[in-house]
Design an enzyme around this catalytic site. Structure first.
Site, PDB file in Angstrom:
ATOM      1  N   SER A 117       3.423   0.801   0.258  1.00 45.62           N
ATOM      2  CA  SER A 117       3.979  -0.557   0.341  1.00 45.62           C
ATOM      3  C   SER A 117       5.451  -0.639   0.669  1.00 45.62           C
ATOM      4  O   SER A 117       5.925  -1.729   0.995  1.00 45.62           O
ATOM      5  CB  SER A 117       3.741  -1.273  -0.974  1.00 45.62           C
ATOM      6  OG  SER A 117       2.366  -1.510  -1.075  1.00 45.62           O
TER       7      SER A 117
HETATM    8  C1  59J Z   1      -3.033   1.856  -4.660  1.00 44.65           C
HETATM    9  C2  59J Z   1      -3.514   2.891  -1.746  1.00 44.65           C
HETATM   10  C3  59J Z   1      -4.847   4.180  -0.228  1.00 44.65           C
HETATM   11  C4  59J Z   1      -5.032   4.257   1.241  1.00 44.65           C
HETATM   12  C5  59J Z   1      -4.410   1.704  -4.703  1.00 44.65           C
HETATM   13  C6  59J Z   1      -2.319   2.220  -5.770  1.00 44.65           C
HETATM   14  C7  59J Z   1      -4.854   1.752  -0.016  1.00 44.65           C
HETATM   15  C8  59J Z   1      -5.640   1.878   1.174  1.00 44.65           C
HETATM   16  C9  59J Z   1      -6.636   3.332   2.856  1.00 44.65           C
HETATM   17  C10 59J Z   1      -5.079   1.950  -5.858  1.00 44.65           C
HETATM   18  C11 59J Z   1      -2.996   2.453  -6.947  1.00 44.65           C
HETATM   19  C12 59J Z   1      -4.388   2.312  -6.991  1.00 44.65           C
HETATM   20  C13 59J Z   1      -5.823   3.320   4.125  1.00 44.65           C
HETATM   21  S1  59J Z   1      -0.318  -1.117  -6.889  1.00 44.65           S
HETATM   22  O1  59J Z   1       2.012   0.146  -3.132  1.00 44.65           O
HETATM   23  O2  59J Z   1      -2.145  -0.727  -2.971  1.00 44.65           O
HETATM   24  O3  59J Z   1       4.318   0.164  -7.558  1.00 44.65           O
HETATM   25  O4  59J Z   1       4.890  -1.817  -7.141  1.00 44.65           O
HETATM   26  O5  59J Z   1      -3.110   3.925  -2.209  1.00 44.65           O
HETATM   27  O6  59J Z   1      -4.604   0.627  -0.462  1.00 44.65           O
HETATM   28  O7  59J Z   1      -6.149   0.904   1.727  1.00 44.65           O
HETATM   29  O8  59J Z   1      -5.032   2.551  -8.140  1.00 44.65           O
HETATM   30  N1  59J Z   1       2.021  -1.137  -5.936  1.00 44.65           N
HETATM   31  N2  59J Z   1      -0.406   0.109  -4.105  1.00 44.65           N
HETATM   32  N3  59J Z   1      -3.096   1.688  -2.237  1.00 44.65           N
HETATM   33  N4  59J Z   1      -4.383   2.897  -0.665  1.00 44.65           N
HETATM   34  N5  59J Z   1      -5.768   3.117   1.728  1.00 44.65           N
HETATM   35  C14 59J Z   1       0.714  -1.578  -5.595  1.00 44.65           C
HETATM   36  C15 59J Z   1       0.344  -1.121  -4.199  1.00 44.65           C
HETATM   37  C16 59J Z   1       1.630  -0.961  -3.497  1.00 44.65           C
HETATM   38  C17 59J Z   1       2.610  -1.354  -7.100  1.00 44.65           C
HETATM   39  C18 59J Z   1       1.927  -1.874  -8.291  1.00 44.65           C
HETATM   40  C19 59J Z   1       0.439  -2.035  -8.185  1.00 44.65           C
HETATM   41  C20 59J Z   1      -1.604   0.228  -3.461  1.00 44.65           C
HETATM   42  C21 59J Z   1       2.556  -3.210  -8.613  1.00 44.65           C
HETATM   43  C22 59J Z   1      -2.257   1.590  -3.411  1.00 44.65           C
HETATM   44  C23 59J Z   1       4.016  -0.987  -7.286  1.00 44.65           C
HETATM   45  O9  59J Z   1       2.269  -1.994  -3.285  1.00 44.65           O
END
Ligand code: 59J
Length: 580
Positions: A292
């Protein structure tokens, strides 16, 4: 004429001819004597006294931090070597030698006997010149000294990955020591000497070539920030039971790297028991999916198109989006069914980001990512540095577009990520990265319109300061901005993502009134107190940014009203305490 002379001095003529004859005979005899009779003896003598050239070591350039603090220093040392053959003639002196060398007398004797016909063996390398002289003063036959230089790294493990080290022959092997080896090394000189067959110095004839000292090198890093970054990263790695981590601090205006640390690390002054994992300068040689944190770039691309502004909204309900057989998921439940662009960043909505990306197209994001240096050569030429990968598709379908928009299917290094954020911080102007201290302002490239960068700065400040923001990244007395990320690691062997191993990220900059420093924190596989970037990496960002702004004397831009009143100049007391 002849007759006259012969008639005048016949006895003299005969005498001269006779003497010449004797001389010719003597010379002939001498030639035969030398060439035939004494040949073997003389040949031996000739070999025994021969002219040799021995190298004069060049002093290697000093490496310092930006303030002149020494990071790599060459000190003169004495290396003692032995002609083991010659040493056999004075075995009675071995015990005293062993004592002076601090070696076990029995072990030394065994070694010297085992190598009795060797004409060159190292006895001990790198003694101080005083220690070396003390041993040489024993005058043990067959023991000699050579002057060398040895590298010492005063900041040890704190600068290990950045500075690197040299091998025992003083050649750069890792890090800056390797990357700038030619600059630092200088050119060894030559000394002509006459040595006998056993290598004993008979006569020091002359210096035929003076050694040319290497040049000094001032790095961009600030040792104080390096210590701060190392301490905070190490503490976070321990607290979170993490495998590894990196932290980079960059001056966004000059492109200078002010700190670059990794865990685990090692002591370059004692490289026994080194494991390869300790030696990795992860910030430059390890690539990862930015997750992200990438949304800051994707959102910039959206705003640059002019089709989107921060208050425009997108429906994110119900937190999933089906694209063929691929489902985009939001991890946390968003604060509402509809989010504006700032809300997409605050809630880190993958669904919201993807919908924006579908509108502007994957290629738009790709182009900006490329311009800010993601997956591109940094030009630093650091040994082992990776370029990462930013794929360009002939056709950007929804799956590829969505994946790139929230940071997957792309791989970057920590240094590339900090560089990309520096463009947002520096009002859209990208300064080329450098590890060397720079004195003049660099040539920057406008990679994003200033107005877009300023809009992004406000949004990224909201990501930290809004009610549902990443409050752990806040810095007392300053406004800062940034973006967290939590990325599942790709699991080795399979094509997919691991269920239970994560990389926690944070990228941000400050102070917001005139952004100067960008910081990236990468924590690899936290296993204890959770794994979200906002939980694990954000506090490290906060502490390191706080320390950086204070050490660099940056005026606070977020003092509470009362403190601001206190900070205003007060009427000074008179020197006599106000008594008249
Ligand atoms: C995630 C991913 C993996 C790759 C998912 C994190 C995807 C995806 C395929 C599940 C934990 C989890 C291409 S989470 O970074 O969305 O720190 O501020 O690893 O989504 O489609 O159990 N960040 N993270 N996703 N994958 N593929 C959120 C988010 C992010 C946070 C938290 C909550 C993911 C607030 C991550 C943060 O923004």
């Amino acid at each position: 004429m002849m007759k006259l002379e012969g008639a005048l001095f016949p006895w003299r003529f005969r005498l001269v001819v006779g003497l010449l004859g004797i001389m010719v005979a003597a010379i002939a005899w001498r030639i035969i004597d030398l060439q035939v009779v004494d040949r073997a003896f003389l040949k031996g003598q000739g070999d025994a006294r021969s002219v040799r050239h021995i190298p004069i070591p060049a002093h290697r350039g000093l490496i310092t931090d930006r303030n002149g603090e020494p990071l790599a220093v060459s000190t003169p040392v004495t290396t003692l070597w032995g002609n083991a053959k010659e040493m056999q003639t004075a075995k009675e002196k071995w015990p005293a030698l062993a004592a002076a060398l601090g070696q076990d007398p029995k072990a030394l004797a065994e070694r010297l006997e085992a190598q009795a016909n060797k004409e060159f063996i190292y006895l001990v390398r790198g003694l101080t010149p005083e220690q070396g002289q003390a041993v040489l003063d024993l005058k043990v036959p067959g023991v000699y000294g050579i002057e060398e230089f040895r590298r010492f790294y005063p900041a040890g493990e704190v600068t290990a990955h950045m500075v690197g080290f040299t091998d025992i022959d003083d050649h750069g092997r890792e890090g800056v020591e390797l990357a700038y080896d030619e600059w630092l090394a200088g050119v060894p000189g030559k000394r002509q000497v006459i040595k006998d067959r056993r290598g004993r110095l008979i006569k020091d004839v002359q210096v035929t070539k003076n050694a040319k000292a290497g040049k000094p090198l001032a790095l961009s890093i600030d040792l104080r920030l390096q210590y701060l970054a190392n301490r905070e990263l190490r503490n976070a790695i321990i607290e979170n039971g993490a495998k590894a981590g990196s932290l980079v601090i960059m001056d966004v205006k000059t492109g200078e790297i002010l700190a670059m640390v990794n865990q685990p690390t090692y002591n370059p002054n004692n490289r026994r028991n080194l494991q390869p994992a300790m030696m990795r300068n992860r910030a430059m040689i390890d690539v990862f999916e930015p997750g992200s944190t990438m949304k800051a770039i994707s959102m910039s691309a959206a705003i640059e198109t002019g089709r989107w502004k921060p208050t425009d909204t997108v429906e994110v309900y119900p937190g999933t989006l089906q694209i063929g057989k691929y489902t985009i998921k939001d991890v946390s439940k968003s604060e509402g069914p509809v989010l504006d662009l700032t809300g997409i960043l605050i809630n880190s909505s993958n669904v919201g980001m993807s919908k924006v990306a579908f509108d502007i197209g994957g290629e738009t994001i790709f182009r900006l990512a490329q311009k800010v240096g993601l997956g591109q050569d940094t030009g630093l030429g650091f040994p082992g540095e990776r370029v990462g990968n930013l794929p360009n598709y002939r056709e950007w379908r929804k799956a590829e577009t969505a994946t790139l928009s929230y940071g997957y299917g792309i791989s970057v290094t920590a240094i590339q990520l900090v560089h990309a954020f520096s463009a947002l911080a520096n009002n859209g102007r990208l300064a080329p990265l450098t590890l060397i201290k720079t004195d003049k302002a660099p040539q920057t490239t406008q990679v994003l319109p200033e107005a877009v960068a300023k809009t992004m700065q406000t949004m990224l400040q909201q990501v930290i300061e809004a009610p549902r923001g990443v409050f752990r990244a806040q810095v007392p007395a300053y406004h800062v901005g940034g973006k967290s990320g939590t990325a599942r690691k790709t699991s080795v062997g399979t094509k997919g993502y691991a269920e239970n191993s994560y990389r926690s990220l944070f990228a941000g900059f400050g102070p917001m009134n005139d952004p100067r420093y960008a910081i990236v924190v990468v924590i690899d596989e936290p296993t204890k107190a959770g794994y979200f970037g906002g939980l694990v990496s954000a506090p490290v960002f906060s502490k390191v940014m706080s320390g950086t702004l204070r050490l660099m004397n940056i005026t606070p831009d977020n003092l509470p009203a009362t403190q601001q009143a206190n900070a205003a100049p007060v009427v000074p007391l008179k020197a006599n305490g106000g008594r008249g």
